[in-house]
Design an enzyme around this catalytic site. Structure first.
Site, PDB file in Angstrom:
ATOM      1  N   ASP A  31       0.717  -1.100   0.128  1.00 14.99           N
ATOM      2  CA  ASP A  31      -0.002  -0.058   0.045  1.00 14.99           C
ATOM      3  C   ASP A  31       0.942   1.206   0.045  1.00 14.99           C
ATOM      4  O   ASP A  31       2.040   1.334   0.643  1.00 14.99           O
ATOM      5  CB  ASP A  31      -0.948  -0.039   1.218  1.00 14.99           C
ATOM      6  CG  ASP A  31      -2.401   0.775   1.111  1.00 14.99           C
ATOM      7  OD1 ASP A  31      -2.566   1.218   0.053  1.00 14.99           O
ATOM      8  OD2 ASP A  31      -2.818   1.064   1.958  1.00 14.99           O
ATOM      9  N   ARG A  35       0.104   7.684  -2.733  1.00 14.62           N
ATOM     10  CA  ARG A  35       0.555   8.670  -2.134  1.00 14.62           C
ATOM     11  C   ARG A  35       1.817   8.763  -2.436  1.00 14.62           C
ATOM     12  O   ARG A  35       2.477  10.068  -2.413  1.00 14.62           O
ATOM     13  CB  ARG A  35       0.621   8.352  -0.583  1.00 14.62           C
ATOM     14  CG  ARG A  35      -0.783   8.703   0.211  1.00 14.62           C
ATOM     15  CD  ARG A  35      -0.975   8.291   1.367  1.00 14.62           C
ATOM     16  NE  ARG A  35      -1.616   6.537   1.123  1.00 14.62           N
ATOM     17  CZ  ARG A  35      -1.496   5.579   1.991  1.00 14.62           C
ATOM     18  NH1 ARG A  35      -1.248   6.119   3.355  1.00 14.62           N
ATOM     19  NH2 ARG A  35      -1.647   4.530   1.730  1.00 14.62           N
ATOM     20  N   HIS A  48       2.418   3.267  -9.225  1.00 16.19           N
ATOM     21  CA  HIS A  48       2.290   1.491  -9.287  1.00 16.19           C
ATOM     22  C   HIS A  48       3.476   0.848  -9.927  1.00 16.19           C
ATOM     23  O   HIS A  48       3.983  -0.356  -9.784  1.00 16.19           O
ATOM     24  CB  HIS A  48       0.888   1.246 -10.106  1.00 16.19           C
ATOM     25  CG  HIS A  48      -0.278   1.415  -9.385  1.00 16.19           C
ATOM     26  ND1 HIS A  48      -0.615   1.391  -8.059  1.00 16.19           N
ATOM     27  CD2 HIS A  48      -1.267   2.259  -9.829  1.00 16.19           C
ATOM     28  CE1 HIS A  48      -1.623   1.727  -7.551  1.00 16.19           C
ATOM     29  NE2 HIS A  48      -2.208   2.400  -8.569  1.00 16.19           N
ATOM     30  N   SER A  76      -7.435  -5.681  -5.563  1.00 18.26           N
ATOM     31  CA  SER A  76      -8.711  -6.347  -4.642  1.00 18.26           C
ATOM     32  C   SER A  76      -9.940  -6.289  -5.413  1.00 18.26           C
ATOM     33  O   SER A  76     -10.127  -5.706  -6.386  1.00 18.26           O
ATOM     34  CB  SER A  76      -8.686  -5.494  -3.085  1.00 18.26           C
ATOM     35  OG  SER A  76      -9.419  -4.195  -3.723  1.00 18.26           O
ATOM     36  N   THR A  77     -10.912  -7.164  -4.860  1.00 24.14           N
ATOM     37  CA  THR A  77     -12.160  -7.079  -5.489  1.00 24.14           C
ATOM     38  C   THR A  77     -13.028  -5.488  -5.476  1.00 24.14           C
ATOM     39  O   THR A  77     -13.548  -5.210  -6.036  1.00 24.14           O
ATOM     40  CB  THR A  77     -13.185  -8.050  -4.966  1.00 24.14           C
ATOM     41  OG1 THR A  77     -12.858  -7.815  -3.600  1.00 24.14           O
ATOM     42  CG2 THR A  77     -12.851  -9.523  -5.394  1.00 24.14           C
ATOM     43  N   GLU A  78     -12.315  -4.634  -4.450  1.00 22.16           N
ATOM     44  CA  GLU A  78     -13.174  -3.410  -4.415  1.00 22.16           C
ATOM     45  C   GLU A  78     -12.229  -2.351  -5.257  1.00 22.16           C
ATOM     46  O   GLU A  78     -12.942  -1.289  -5.487  1.00 22.16           O
ATOM     47  CB  GLU A  78     -12.641  -3.093  -2.931  1.00 22.16           C
ATOM     48  CG  GLU A  78     -13.717  -3.564  -1.958  1.00 22.16           C
ATOM     49  CD  GLU A  78     -13.322  -5.060  -1.732  1.00 22.16           C
ATOM     50  OE1 GLU A  78     -12.205  -5.573  -1.457  1.00 22.16           O
ATOM     51  OE2 GLU A  78     -14.362  -6.129  -1.511  1.00 22.16           O
ATOM     52  N   TRP A  80     -11.843  -2.210  -8.302  1.00 26.58           N
ATOM     53  CA  TRP A  80     -12.625  -1.916  -9.595  1.00 26.58           C
ATOM     54  C   TRP A  80     -13.258  -0.674  -9.579  1.00 26.58           C
ATOM     55  O   TRP A  80     -13.598   0.165 -10.399  1.00 26.58           O
ATOM     56  CB  TRP A  80     -13.410  -2.772  -9.716  1.00 26.58           C
ATOM     57  CG  TRP A  80     -13.232  -4.082 -10.210  1.00 26.58           C
ATOM     58  CD1 TRP A  80     -13.305  -5.510  -9.453  1.00 26.58           C
ATOM     59  CD2 TRP A  80     -12.323  -4.929 -11.478  1.00 26.58           C
ATOM     60  NE1 TRP A  80     -12.762  -6.521  -9.958  1.00 26.58           N
ATOM     61  CE2 TRP A  80     -12.027  -6.085 -11.110  1.00 26.58           C
ATOM     62  CE3 TRP A  80     -11.956  -3.950 -12.363  1.00 26.58           C
ATOM     63  CZ2 TRP A  80     -11.526  -6.756 -12.001  1.00 26.58           C
ATOM     64  CZ3 TRP A  80     -11.163  -4.731 -13.407  1.00 26.58           C
ATOM     65  CH2 TRP A  80     -10.946  -5.827 -13.346  1.00 26.58           C
ATOM     66  N   LEU A 142       9.685 -21.615  -3.693  1.00 23.94           N
ATOM     67  CA  LEU A 142       8.756 -20.603  -3.109  1.00 23.94           C
ATOM     68  C   LEU A 142       7.286 -20.748  -3.644  1.00 23.94           C
ATOM     69  O   LEU A 142       7.135 -20.794  -5.051  1.00 23.94           O
ATOM     70  CB  LEU A 142       9.293 -19.350  -3.371  1.00 23.94           C
ATOM     71  CG  LEU A 142       8.463 -18.092  -3.087  1.00 23.94           C
ATOM     72  CD1 LEU A 142       8.108 -17.825  -1.557  1.00 23.94           C
ATOM     73  CD2 LEU A 142       9.110 -16.819  -3.442  1.00 23.94           C
ATOM     74  N   LEU A 206      -7.072  -4.809   7.227  1.00 21.46           N
ATOM     75  CA  LEU A 206      -6.994  -6.027   6.442  1.00 21.46           C
ATOM     76  C   LEU A 206      -7.422  -5.648   4.971  1.00 21.46           C
ATOM     77  O   LEU A 206      -6.922  -6.501   4.047  1.00 21.46           O
ATOM     78  CB  LEU A 206      -7.699  -7.048   6.995  1.00 21.46           C
ATOM     79  CG  LEU A 206      -6.487  -8.017   7.872  1.00 21.46           C
ATOM     80  CD1 LEU A 206      -7.458  -9.251   8.269  1.00 21.46           C
ATOM     81  CD2 LEU A 206      -5.498  -8.632   7.136  1.00 21.46           C
ATOM     82  N   GLU A 218       0.970 -12.493  12.859  1.00 26.25           N
ATOM     83  CA  GLU A 218       1.555 -11.406  13.434  1.00 26.25           C
ATOM     84  C   GLU A 218       1.205 -10.047  12.562  1.00 26.25           C
ATOM     85  O   GLU A 218       1.637 -10.478  11.199  1.00 26.25           O
ATOM     86  CB  GLU A 218       2.854 -11.613  13.874  1.00 26.25           C
ATOM     87  CG  GLU A 218       3.340 -12.680  15.117  1.00 26.25           C
ATOM     88  CD  GLU A 218       2.478 -12.305  16.249  1.00 26.25           C
ATOM     89  OE1 GLU A 218       2.494 -11.182  16.521  1.00 26.25           O
ATOM     90  OE2 GLU A 218       2.036 -13.354  16.974  1.00 26.25           O
TER      91      GLU A 218
HETATM   92  C1  IPE Z   1      -5.826  -2.692  -0.251  1.00 27.56           C
HETATM   93  O1  IPE Z   1      -5.313  -1.548  -0.421  1.00 27.56           O
HETATM   94  C2  IPE Z   1      -5.721  -3.480  -1.678  1.00 27.56           C
HETATM   95  C3  IPE Z   1      -4.119  -3.664  -2.501  1.00 27.56           C
HETATM   96  C4  IPE Z   1      -2.964  -3.351  -2.034  1.00 27.56           C
HETATM   97  C5  IPE Z   1      -4.027  -4.487  -3.632  1.00 27.56           C
HETATM   98  P1  IPE Z   1      -6.365  -0.331  -0.788  1.00 27.56           P
HETATM   99  O2  IPE Z   1      -5.479   0.757  -0.746  1.00 27.56           O
HETATM  100  O3  IPE Z   1      -7.197  -0.675  -1.723  1.00 27.56           O
HETATM  101  O4  IPE Z   1      -7.178  -0.561   0.492  1.00 27.56           O
HETATM  102  P2  IPE Z   1      -8.144   0.659   1.391  1.00 27.56           P
HETATM  103  O5  IPE Z   1      -9.166   0.963   0.439  1.00 27.56           O
HETATM  104  O6  IPE Z   1      -7.125   1.648   1.733  1.00 27.56           O
HETATM  105  O7  IPE Z   1      -8.690  -0.215   2.468  1.00 27.56           O
HETATM  106  C1  IPE Z   2      -1.695  -0.108  -3.178  1.00 28.01           C
HETATM  107  O1  IPE Z   2      -1.277   1.369  -3.457  1.00 28.01           O
HETATM  108  C2  IPE Z   2      -1.799  -0.596  -4.789  1.00 28.01           C
HETATM  109  C3  IPE Z   2      -3.259  -1.174  -5.106  1.00 28.01           C
HETATM  110  C4  IPE Z   2      -4.127  -0.748  -4.477  1.00 28.01           C
HETATM  111  C5  IPE Z   2      -3.098  -1.869  -6.219  1.00 28.01           C
HETATM  112  P1  IPE Z   2      -2.667   2.539  -3.374  1.00 28.01           P
HETATM  113  O2  IPE Z   2      -2.693   2.877  -4.844  1.00 28.01           O
HETATM  114  O3  IPE Z   2      -3.740   1.976  -2.719  1.00 28.01           O
HETATM  115  O4  IPE Z   2      -1.872   3.622  -2.817  1.00 28.01           O
HETATM  116  P2  IPE Z   2      -2.393   4.603  -1.970  1.00 28.01           P
HETATM  117  O5  IPE Z   2      -3.148   4.053  -0.562  1.00 28.01           O
HETATM  118  O6  IPE Z   2      -3.380   5.433  -2.638  1.00 28.01           O
HETATM  119  O7  IPE Z   2      -1.221   5.659  -1.252  1.00 28.01           O
HETATM  120 MG    MG Z   3      -4.113   2.326  -0.757  1.00 26.37          MG
END
Ligand code: IPE
Ligand code: IPE
Ligand code: MG
Length: 252
Positions: A31, A35, A48, A76-78, A80, A142, A206, A218
């Protein structure tokens, strides 16, 4: 003693012998790409892209350390719900990542598994993913779980549906639906539970990742944004894991 020569200010990557205890299964929520891009006044797609460079190093180091399984949350599924431009950039990165990494991963005996709903991905991506899984399916090193179009709740629902079908067909009894039976119907079938979950960027949640497998994981939440996460940061996380007392409900 082996001397390690490194650039000043850069810590040498550690080896398996440097750790008293290593996790068998590491999960990472990568994550902070957005930012990072904002901080550098770049397009989110560049964040990315830079993030995949971190991923390459982290996979290499995990393999060098002889860790059994690594699960990577890539989409994630979210996710999209993001703009079509950002989703498109992420989909392109899937193709680029496999094109550049598959030979090395296969040569290193890495077994690639895609966790998530592949059918919900565009055909081109699906083909590349299936090809990577098929090509590495006999590899014994792995286990690299790349979670794409993945949701933890959807994974549990899918397991419940598969088990219900078996019961309906008379191939299983309701009382045989045990914790192990459920685990056998998850994407991570046959793999150990997650021992260490790392989420970069300081967020402490999570976000629907490996809900069942993280029951006794952990957690570590380093503040560093994913594109800036280094092998030294990874080693620090692994070191911190080694210092954790895992009780699993017992009184030690
Ligand atoms: C979780 O990160 C998904 C991935 C790292 C692929 P998000 O940035 O999408 O999660 P939220 O929206 O902050 O919870
Ligand atoms: C995580 O980085 C990568 C994916 C969700 C694919 P973000 O794109 O969520 O980065 P922030 O949270 O916006 O900084
Ligand atoms: Mg994020």
């Amino acid at each position: 003693m082996k001397l390690k020569f490194t650039k000043p200010g850069k810590k040498a990557a550690r080896t398996r012998a440097d750790f008293a205890k290593l996790p068998r299964h590491v999960a990472i929520i990568m994550d902070g790409n957005g930012r990072w891009a904002k901080k550098h006044k770049l397009n989110v797609a560049m964040g990315h892209r830079k993030g995949t460079e971190t991923l390459r190093e982290v996979i290499r180091h995990t393999d060098d350390l002889g860790i059994e399984a690594l699960s990577i949350y890539a989409f994630s599924t979210e996710n999209w719900k993001r703009s079509p431009e950002e989703v498109g950039a992420l989909m392109q990165l899937i193709l680029d990542f496999f094109a550049s990494e598959i030979d090395e991963l296969d040569a290193k005996n890495v077994r690639i598994l895609i966790l998530g709903d592949k059918l919900g991905l565009p055909e081109k991506q699906r083909d590349v993913l299936v090809e990577a899984e098929t090509r590495t399916c006999r590899n014994t090193g792995l286990k690299l779980n790349i979670c794409l179009n993945y949701g933890g709740r959807a994974e549990i629902v899918r397991a419940a549906q598969e088990l219900a079908l078996l019961v309906q067909a008379g191939q299983m009894r309701v009382e045989d639906i045990t914790e192990e039976a459920v685990a056998c119907h998850l994407y991570t079938k046959g793999q150990p539970d997650v021992d260490l979950m790392i989420r970069t960027s300081g967020e402490m949640r999570l976000s629907n990742f490996l809900l069942y497998q993280c029951a006794y994981a952990e957690f570590l939440f380093p503040k560093v944004l994913w594109p800036d996460f280094t092998v030294a940061d990874y080693d620090d996380a692994l070191e911190a894991y080694g210092g954790r007392e895992r009780r699993f409900g017992k009184r030690l």
